[in-house]
Design a protein around this motif. Structure first.
Motif, PDB file in Angstrom:
ATOM      1  N   GLY A 143     -12.849 -31.844 -51.506  1.00 29.59           N
ATOM      2  CA  GLY A 143     -13.296 -32.534 -50.306  1.00 29.59           C
ATOM      3  C   GLY A 143     -13.308 -31.592 -49.115  1.00 29.59           C
ATOM      4  N   PRO A 144     -13.503 -32.107 -47.900  1.00 30.60           N
ATOM      5  CA  PRO A 144     -13.553 -31.264 -46.706  1.00 30.60           C
ATOM      6  C   PRO A 144     -12.333 -30.355 -46.587  1.00 30.60           C
ATOM      7  CG  PRO A 144     -14.263 -33.483 -46.174  1.00 30.60           C
ATOM      8  CD  PRO A 144     -13.758 -33.527 -47.586  1.00 30.60           C
ATOM      9  N   GLU A 145     -12.588 -29.098 -46.212  1.00 28.74           N
ATOM     10  CA  GLU A 145     -11.605 -28.028 -46.042  1.00 28.74           C
ATOM     11  C   GLU A 145     -11.152 -27.412 -47.357  1.00 28.74           C
ATOM     12  OE1 GLU A 145      -9.603 -29.673 -41.877  1.00 28.74           O
ATOM     13  OE2 GLU A 145      -8.329 -28.913 -43.481  1.00 28.74           O
ATOM     14  N   ASP A 146     -11.651 -27.914 -48.486  1.00 25.15           N
ATOM     15  CA  ASP A 146     -11.320 -27.299 -49.768  1.00 25.15           C
ATOM     16  C   ASP A 146     -12.219 -26.098 -50.016  1.00 25.15           C
ATOM     17  OD1 ASP A 146     -10.452 -30.319 -51.575  1.00 25.15           O
ATOM     18  OD2 ASP A 146      -9.203 -28.900 -50.498  1.00 25.15           O
ATOM     19  N   LEU A 147     -11.691 -25.109 -50.745  1.00 24.07           N
ATOM     20  CA  LEU A 147     -12.388 -23.867 -51.026  1.00 24.07           C
ATOM     21  C   LEU A 147     -12.599 -23.726 -52.532  1.00 24.07           C
ATOM     22  CD1 LEU A 147     -10.652 -23.453 -48.308  1.00 24.07           C
ATOM     23  CD2 LEU A 147     -10.897 -21.012 -48.750  1.00 24.07           C
ATOM     24  N   PHE A 148     -13.699 -23.077 -52.925  1.00 24.94           N
ATOM     25  CA  PHE A 148     -13.876 -22.712 -54.326  1.00 24.94           C
ATOM     26  C   PHE A 148     -14.666 -21.412 -54.407  1.00 24.94           C
ATOM     27  CE2 PHE A 148     -18.306 -24.162 -55.063  1.00 24.94           C
ATOM     28  CZ  PHE A 148     -18.491 -25.027 -54.007  1.00 24.94           C
ATOM     29  N   GLY A 149     -14.582 -20.794 -55.599  1.00 29.68           N
ATOM     30  CA  GLY A 149     -15.188 -19.475 -55.772  1.00 29.68           C
ATOM     31  C   GLY A 149     -14.165 -18.365 -55.761  1.00 29.68           C
ATOM     32  N   PHE A 150     -12.859 -18.713 -55.876  1.00 35.33           N
ATOM     33  CA  PHE A 150     -11.793 -17.698 -55.860  1.00 35.33           C
ATOM     34  C   PHE A 150     -11.959 -16.681 -56.988  1.00 35.33           C
ATOM     35  CE2 PHE A 150      -9.534 -21.377 -53.956  1.00 35.33           C
ATOM     36  CZ  PHE A 150      -9.192 -20.799 -52.738  1.00 35.33           C
ATOM     37  N   THR A 151     -12.350 -17.159 -58.174  1.00 32.77           N
ATOM     38  CA  THR A 151     -12.361 -16.321 -59.372  1.00 32.77           C
ATOM     39  C   THR A 151     -13.145 -15.036 -59.149  1.00 32.77           C
ATOM     40  OG1 THR A 151     -12.234 -18.289 -60.738  1.00 32.77           O
ATOM     41  CG2 THR A 151     -12.981 -16.278 -61.812  1.00 32.77           C
ATOM     42  N   PHE A 152     -14.264 -15.129 -58.447  1.00 36.99           N
ATOM     43  CA  PHE A 152     -15.156 -13.982 -58.322  1.00 36.99           C
ATOM     44  C   PHE A 152     -14.746 -13.026 -57.202  1.00 36.99           C
ATOM     45  CE2 PHE A 152     -17.837 -15.710 -61.447  1.00 36.99           C
ATOM     46  CZ  PHE A 152     -17.823 -17.076 -61.273  1.00 36.99           C
ATOM     47  N   LEU A 153     -13.662 -13.360 -56.509  1.00 31.09           N
ATOM     48  CA  LEU A 153     -13.189 -12.487 -55.438  1.00 31.09           C
ATOM     49  C   LEU A 153     -12.228 -11.430 -55.952  1.00 31.09           C
ATOM     50  CD1 LEU A 153     -12.595 -15.147 -52.655  1.00 31.09           C
ATOM     51  CD2 LEU A 153     -14.586 -13.690 -53.018  1.00 31.09           C
ATOM     52  N   ARG A 185      -6.065 -31.078 -51.166  1.00 31.57           N
ATOM     53  CA  ARG A 185      -5.619 -32.216 -51.959  1.00 31.57           C
ATOM     54  C   ARG A 185      -5.236 -31.749 -53.359  1.00 31.57           C
ATOM     55  NH1 ARG A 185     -10.877 -35.773 -50.276  1.00 31.57           N
ATOM     56  NH2 ARG A 185     -10.444 -35.832 -48.065  1.00 31.57           N
ATOM     57  N   MET A 186      -4.452 -32.528 -54.051  1.00 29.81           N
ATOM     58  CA  MET A 186      -4.116 -32.196 -55.418  1.00 29.81           C
ATOM     59  C   MET A 186      -4.636 -33.283 -56.348  1.00 29.81           C
ATOM     60  SD  MET A 186      -0.016 -32.671 -55.121  1.00 29.81           S
ATOM     61  CE  MET A 186       0.341 -32.376 -56.848  1.00 29.81           C
ATOM     62  N   GLN A 187      -4.791 -32.929 -57.624  1.00 28.94           N
ATOM     63  CA  GLN A 187      -5.441 -33.828 -58.561  1.00 28.94           C
ATOM     64  C   GLN A 187      -4.758 -35.183 -58.663  1.00 28.94           C
ATOM     65  OE1 GLN A 187      -8.192 -32.063 -58.651  1.00 28.94           O
ATOM     66  NE2 GLN A 187      -8.858 -33.322 -60.333  1.00 28.94           N
ATOM     67  N   ALA A 188      -3.418 -35.224 -58.573  1.00 26.40           N
ATOM     68  CA  ALA A 188      -2.723 -36.508 -58.706  1.00 26.40           C
ATOM     69  C   ALA A 188      -3.152 -37.472 -57.606  1.00 26.40           C
ATOM     70  CB  ALA A 188      -1.209 -36.304 -58.667  1.00 26.40           C
ATOM     71  N   ILE A 189      -3.359 -36.949 -56.390  1.00 25.67           N
ATOM     72  CA  ILE A 189      -3.805 -37.792 -55.278  1.00 25.67           C
ATOM     73  C   ILE A 189      -5.196 -38.351 -55.577  1.00 25.67           C
ATOM     74  CG2 ILE A 189      -4.540 -37.740 -52.873  1.00 25.67           C
ATOM     75  CD1 ILE A 189      -1.582 -37.881 -53.087  1.00 25.67           C
ATOM     76  N   ASP A 194      -6.111 -22.591 -44.099  1.00 26.71           N
ATOM     77  CA  ASP A 194      -5.312 -21.521 -44.691  1.00 26.71           C
ATOM     78  C   ASP A 194      -6.174 -20.741 -45.695  1.00 26.71           C
ATOM     79  OD1 ASP A 194      -2.692 -20.255 -45.316  1.00 26.71           O
ATOM     80  OD2 ASP A 194      -3.030 -21.174 -47.287  1.00 26.71           O
ATOM     81  N   PRO A 195      -6.189 -19.382 -45.675  1.00 28.02           N
ATOM     82  CA  PRO A 195      -5.350 -18.483 -44.876  1.00 28.02           C
ATOM     83  C   PRO A 195      -6.030 -17.964 -43.619  1.00 28.02           C
ATOM     84  CG  PRO A 195      -6.434 -17.226 -46.563  1.00 28.02           C
ATOM     85  CD  PRO A 195      -6.940 -18.637 -46.707  1.00 28.02           C
ATOM     86  N   SER A 252     -19.948 -15.597 -53.455  1.00 27.89           N
ATOM     87  CA  SER A 252     -19.465 -16.065 -52.156  1.00 27.89           C
ATOM     88  C   SER A 252     -18.247 -16.951 -52.340  1.00 27.89           C
ATOM     89  CB  SER A 252     -20.556 -16.864 -51.427  1.00 27.89           C
ATOM     90  OG  SER A 252     -21.693 -16.088 -51.174  1.00 27.89           O
ATOM     91  N   LEU A 253     -17.493 -17.081 -51.264  1.00 27.70           N
ATOM     92  CA  LEU A 253     -16.446 -18.092 -51.191  1.00 27.70           C
ATOM     93  C   LEU A 253     -17.067 -19.309 -50.522  1.00 27.70           C
ATOM     94  CD1 LEU A 253     -13.386 -18.767 -51.511  1.00 27.70           C
ATOM     95  CD2 LEU A 253     -13.144 -18.100 -49.126  1.00 27.70           C
ATOM     96  N   TYR A 254     -16.888 -20.474 -51.126  1.00 30.47           N
ATOM     97  CA  TYR A 254     -17.481 -21.694 -50.618  1.00 30.47           C
ATOM     98  C   TYR A 254     -16.416 -22.546 -49.932  1.00 30.47           C
ATOM     99  CZ  TYR A 254     -21.462 -20.635 -53.664  1.00 30.47           C
ATOM    100  OH  TYR A 254     -22.538 -20.045 -54.277  1.00 30.47           O
ATOM    101  N   ILE A 255     -16.760 -23.080 -48.767  1.00 24.25           N
ATOM    102  CA  ILE A 255     -15.872 -23.987 -48.039  1.00 24.25           C
ATOM    103  C   ILE A 255     -16.625 -25.295 -47.827  1.00 24.25           C
ATOM    104  CG2 ILE A 255     -14.466 -24.345 -45.978  1.00 24.25           C
ATOM    105  CD1 ILE A 255     -14.528 -21.334 -45.514  1.00 24.25           C
ATOM    106  N   VAL A 256     -16.012 -26.398 -48.228  1.00 25.68           N
ATOM    107  CA  VAL A 256     -16.643 -27.710 -48.029  1.00 25.68           C
ATOM    108  C   VAL A 256     -16.427 -28.125 -46.574  1.00 25.68           C
ATOM    109  CG1 VAL A 256     -16.739 -30.113 -48.760  1.00 25.68           C
ATOM    110  CG2 VAL A 256     -16.175 -28.326 -50.435  1.00 25.68           C
ATOM    111  N   ARG A 257     -17.514 -28.240 -45.839  1.00 27.00           N
ATOM    112  CA  ARG A 257     -17.440 -28.667 -44.427  1.00 27.00           C
ATOM    113  C   ARG A 257     -17.409 -30.199 -44.334  1.00 27.00           C
ATOM    114  NH1 ARG A 257     -16.492 -30.260 -40.140  1.00 27.00           N
ATOM    115  NH2 ARG A 257     -17.158 -29.462 -38.107  1.00 27.00           N
TER     116      ARG A 257
END
Length: 621
Positions: free
Chosen positions: A78-88, A277-281, A17-18, A55-60
């Protein structure tokens, strides 16, 4: 990027997603711009570097840890997680910056900012998704990041996402018959096995491979010969977060969804793997594998961050209580296991029970310990010495993890609260028959109990004994009512809020003493009156409403008041935590406006009305 890699990249990204909502041609065009980065353990990406192309980063594969520039933990991915939203999003100003470090060998996909901007022109709804991700990033102590999708999944009910496709078979059916039912009739990976109208086992397609084919078991044998005994189950009203935690704790992939002993669906890891995933998990998983008390204690900032994120995200207060309870449960279980590893196997059966807010699934950042041990009736004096050591290790371990020791010593480390089942039953009989002040105090703590380790049958036996004793002494409820109405909500004769008149909390409003505790007391009374086995405050009121003991209007009013006051308290505690202060329940009226003041007054009147109703219904005759 070599064209030979494009199909693999496209297949992977199209599930996330998305990107799963993008036109295939546009997605393929985007994937041609993807860059691949390999990071060894310890290597890092500095997203704040001025000359770096954003860039937007995706953990493969692998996992990453985000930290702010001052070293404070931001999130784990972890896998399928994304980071780098702030700079978009050019409208978001984040001068703090952060960096991401590989905590194991990691493969990243990088989508350049320029390529994403081209996509956004053709698919504006995708741009809105990324903008909202940056805008709603929760600014908690550790900047815990929850996307709306994460909240939407993990804080939903199991029944909302479970599949209805699951095989229901009986224990006397052959392995081949069950396999046929699973494969050819229902096309499901799992079957639940009944015997005499009770769920006795579970079998999955993986079990069939390992236990039947690999071991050469004849397929005409009954399925009960190879099934998993006493499988874990989940209720449709449970949180998906609870189900995910249960799957991790017991390393299982399938959870039958059961209501009134009827299987109504199946929840599998497939329902969860395509979601962030969420932090509680993460925290619960780390607690499970922590090797020492000191390691567990180091997780306290993350626990606080989760609480802050839940409150700031305006999550329902009853859900906040459940999430924080799951975390406290995980601490308890791990400390018990650490103690057992140190002391050796328990010499007899026992149950570690929790009480108070912990048993009610209403834990928050101020919750202290209320716990006890119920021993088998054949426990010896030497056995009690073992459990005294175990209780001391666990309770002091919890204290070091910032779950304070109970000021009233209602803890398993107190000899009085580490006793055999028969002695516990005698306690309940005495408390109900002679409800003097000390007995009322004791039973008010242990009216809510929940097993988190050991033999859960002891909890059931104690609850049944409690209901039986109350049936034989209806005056007990009258005593509870008298105690519950001794304190009035803080409204004066001119409808003004009544504040503390002296002490360090002078001119403040104690919402725990004058509101929350009063509601909890009333819920206990109504719950016991209808023999409700549930401990949560809202569940007790609901049970009383369903049994006709509480009118629809009274039920809606008291639940509304309870939720509002809990949210009010949580927000007060959130402000304190973010200012680096110790949270409390004493609120200065100068710090809230007319909206809160008006609703508090309404809530207090509702409490007072229910107190009067309880006096009429349960008072001495």
């Amino acid at each position: 990027m070599p064209q030979s890699l494009l199909p693999n990249i496209l297949s992977f990204i199209s599930q996330i997603d998305p990107f799963d909502k993008i036109d295939k041609a546009e997605l393929r065009a985007l994937c041609t711009h993807v860059k691949i980065s390999y990071l060894g353990k310890g290597e890092r990406v500095d997203l704040a570097e001025e000359d770096k192309e954003k860039s937007l980063y995706i953990v493969r594969t692998g996992s990453m840890e985000q930290r702010k520039t001052d070293g404070v933990l931001r999130a784990r991915l972890g896998p399928e997680d994304l980071f780098g939203f702030t700079f978009l999003n050019s409208n978001v100003n984040d001068n703090e910056g952060y960096y991401a470090t590989a905590i194991e060998n990691t493969l990243l996909y990088l989508i350049p900012h320029s390529a994403l901007q081209t996509l956004f022109k053709h698919s504006p709804h995708i741009a809105e998704h990324f903008a909202s991700q940056a805008q709603v990033r929760l600014k908690s102590a550790l900047d815990v990041v929850w996307s709306s999708k994460e909240k939407g999944l993990f804080l939903r009910r199991v029944g909302d996402i479970a599949t209805g496709r699951i095989a229901i078979v009986t224990a006397d059916m052959s392995i081949q018959q069950v396999a046929h039912e699973m494969r050819n009739v229902l096309r499901t990976s799992c079957a639940v096995i009944y015997k005499d109208d009770n769920i006795v086992g579970l079998i999955t397609d993986r079990d069939m491979t390992k236990r039947v084919i690999a071991d050469g078991v004849a397929v005409d044998r009954p399925i009960e010969d190879v099934m998993t005994l006493s499988p874990h189950i989940i209720k449709p009203d449970d949180l998906v977060l609870h189900a995910a935690s249960l799957m991790m704790q017991h390393n299982i992939r399938n959870l039958p969804v059961v209501k009134d002993n009827k299987v109504i669906g199946l929840l599998t890891t497939t329902h969860l793997v395509q979601n962030h995933r969420m932090q509680a998990i993460f925290l619960i998983d780390k607690i499970k594998y922590a090797g020492s008390t000191s390691v567990l204690a180091s997780f306290t900032p993350e626990r606080q961050a989760i609480f802050e994120a839940l409150v700031e995200g305006k999550v329902a207060p009853e859900t906040i209580g459940k999430v924080m309870t799951m975390i406290m449960d995980a601490y308890n279980r791990r400390l018990i296991q650490i103690a057992i590893d140190k002391l050796g196997p328990p010499p007899c059966e026992f149950s570690w029970i929790v009480a108070g807010s912990h048993a009610r699934n209403e834990v928050h950042m101020l919750s202290d310990q209320d716990n006890a041990i119920v021993l088998a009736d054949n426990a010896t004096d030497n056995d009690k010495i073992y459990f005294k050591h175990l209780a001391n290790l666990v309770t002091h371990g919890l204290a070091s993890c910032h779950y304070p020791l109970c000021s009233g010593n209602y803890m398993a480390s107190t000899p009085k609260w580490c006793q055999s089942l028969s002695i516990w039953k005698a306690y309940y009989k005495k408390w109900v028959a002679n409800p003097e002040y000390e007995c009322l105090l004791n039973i008010s703590v242990f009216l809510e109990i929940r097993t988190i380790y050991g033999n859960a049958d002891y909890e059931t036996e104690l609850r049944n004994a409690l209901h039986s004793n109350i049936k034989n002494n209806r005056e007990f409820l009258s005593s509870l009512v008298k105690d519950a109405v001794n304190t009035n909500p803080p409204l004066g004769i001119f409808n003004k809020l009544v504040l503390e008149k002296s002490g360090e909390n002078k001119k403040t409003l104690d919402v725990k003493k004058y509101a929350i505790n009063l509601i909890i007391d009333l819920a206990r009374i109504y719950g016991l009156a209808v023999e409700c086995d549930l401990s949560a405050t809202d569940e007790r009121f609901k049970a009383a409403n369903e049994k006709g003991m509480l009118s629809d209007d009274a039920f809606k009013n008291i639940i509304g008041a309870y939720k509002f006051i809990l949210s009010f308290r949580f927000n007060h505690q959130l402000v304190a935590l973010k200012q680096g202060e110790e949270p409390d329940n004493n609120i200065n009226p100068d710090h809230f406006g007319s909206f809160e003041r008006k609703h508090l007054k309404d809530a207090f009147r509702i409490i007072a009305d229910l107190q009067e109703a309880a006096k009429v219904r349960f008072g001495s005759r």
